[in-house]
Scaffold this motif. Structure first.
Motif, PDB file in Angstrom:
ATOM      1  N   HIS A  14      11.761 -73.269  -3.804  1.00 46.37           N
ATOM      2  CA  HIS A  14      12.878 -74.049  -4.342  1.00 46.37           C
ATOM      3  C   HIS A  14      12.635 -75.554  -4.226  1.00 46.37           C
ATOM      4  O   HIS A  14      13.172 -76.346  -4.993  1.00 46.37           O
ATOM      5  CB  HIS A  14      14.162 -73.666  -3.589  1.00 46.37           C
ATOM      6  CG  HIS A  14      15.305 -74.599  -3.824  1.00 46.37           C
ATOM      7  ND1 HIS A  14      16.063 -74.574  -4.970  1.00 46.37           N
ATOM      8  CD2 HIS A  14      15.813 -75.602  -3.061  1.00 46.37           C
ATOM      9  CE1 HIS A  14      16.989 -75.519  -4.903  1.00 46.37           C
ATOM     10  NE2 HIS A  14      16.854 -76.148  -3.755  1.00 46.37           N
ATOM     11  N   CYS A  15      11.822 -75.953  -3.263  1.00 42.57           N
ATOM     12  CA  CYS A  15      11.654 -77.368  -2.936  1.00 42.57           C
ATOM     13  C   CYS A  15      10.523 -78.011  -3.727  1.00 42.57           C
ATOM     14  O   CYS A  15       9.364 -77.637  -3.596  1.00 42.57           O
ATOM     15  CB  CYS A  15      11.387 -77.537  -1.441  1.00 42.57           C
ATOM     16  SG  CYS A  15      12.749 -76.980  -0.410  1.00 42.57           S
ATOM     17  N   GLY A  74      21.520 -77.618  -1.475  1.00 40.63           N
ATOM     18  CA  GLY A  74      20.192 -77.115  -1.753  1.00 40.63           C
ATOM     19  C   GLY A  74      19.077 -77.619  -0.859  1.00 40.63           C
ATOM     20  O   GLY A  74      17.917 -77.326  -1.125  1.00 40.63           O
ATOM     21  N   ALA A  85      15.058 -79.907  -3.978  1.00 34.54           N
ATOM     22  CA  ALA A  85      14.511 -79.726  -5.318  1.00 34.54           C
ATOM     23  C   ALA A  85      13.902 -81.020  -5.850  1.00 34.54           C
ATOM     24  O   ALA A  85      12.887 -80.997  -6.544  1.00 34.54           O
ATOM     25  CB  ALA A  85      15.594 -79.209  -6.263  1.00 34.54           C
ATOM     26  N   HIS A  86      14.510 -82.165  -5.483  1.00 30.89           N
ATOM     27  CA  HIS A  86      14.078 -83.467  -6.009  1.00 30.89           C
ATOM     28  C   HIS A  86      13.934 -84.487  -4.884  1.00 30.89           C
ATOM     29  O   HIS A  86      14.639 -84.419  -3.873  1.00 30.89           O
ATOM     30  CB  HIS A  86      15.082 -83.978  -7.041  1.00 30.89           C
ATOM     31  CG  HIS A  86      15.273 -83.029  -8.174  1.00 30.89           C
ATOM     32  ND1 HIS A  86      14.357 -82.873  -9.191  1.00 30.89           N
ATOM     33  CD2 HIS A  86      16.271 -82.154  -8.446  1.00 30.89           C
ATOM     34  CE1 HIS A  86      14.772 -81.960 -10.033  1.00 30.89           C
ATOM     35  NE2 HIS A  86      15.945 -81.494  -9.605  1.00 30.89           N
TER      36      HIS A  86
END
Length: 143
Positions: A29-30, A77, A103-104
């Motif tokens: 996810h990362c 997240g 994620a960002h």
């Protein structure tokens, strides 16, 4: 993910490393992992430092977990890994290690900065600094 996750939050008597923090938050996810390492330096306020020793209140482990959970609740997240050392440390040792996966990159940077600031503000850990001139100084971290 709808909220962040704390994968590790601890007060540690043994060595901690940025690598274990990075590995702890890594996930498919990362897309970004941001880390922080608070390293024992050889000077403070123009004076030479030879070593440090950290002491923690018995509530420190609970408080560092609460801090990590608070940051996780603010940043959707993310994944958090954080630990603060106690006991004697030499120059170059890791005193505080944190990593945030997200994620960002923007979210990872913001969350990691928030995490480190809140750990330093709230976690009841005290630093005893030993100077090259033979003097000793206590510095309070947290409340």
């Amino acid at each position: 993910m709808t909220t962040g996750e704390v994968v590790h939050a601890a007060v540690a008597a043994e060595a901690i490393t940025p690598e274990e923090a990075h590995t702890g938050v890594d996930s498919p996810h990362c897309g970004a992992i941001v880390g922080f390492s608070g390293v024992v330096r050889d000077h403070d306020g123009g004076r030479g430092v030879t070593s440090l020793s950290y002491s923690a209140h018995p509530s420190a482990e609970r408080v560092i977990r609460e801090v990590a959970e608070e940051i996780a609740s603010r940043h959707d997240g993310i994944r958090i890994w954080v630990a603060h050392r106690v006991g004697p440390l030499a120059i170059g040792d890791q005193a505080l290690v944190a990593a945030v996966g997200a994620a960002h990159r923007g979210e990872a940077f913001r969350a990691c900065s928030d995490l480190v600031d809140l750990v330093k503000e709230r976690v009841p850990v005290w630093k005893e600094q030993f100077f090259s001139d033979g003097t000793v100084e206590w510095v309070g971290i947290g409340q």
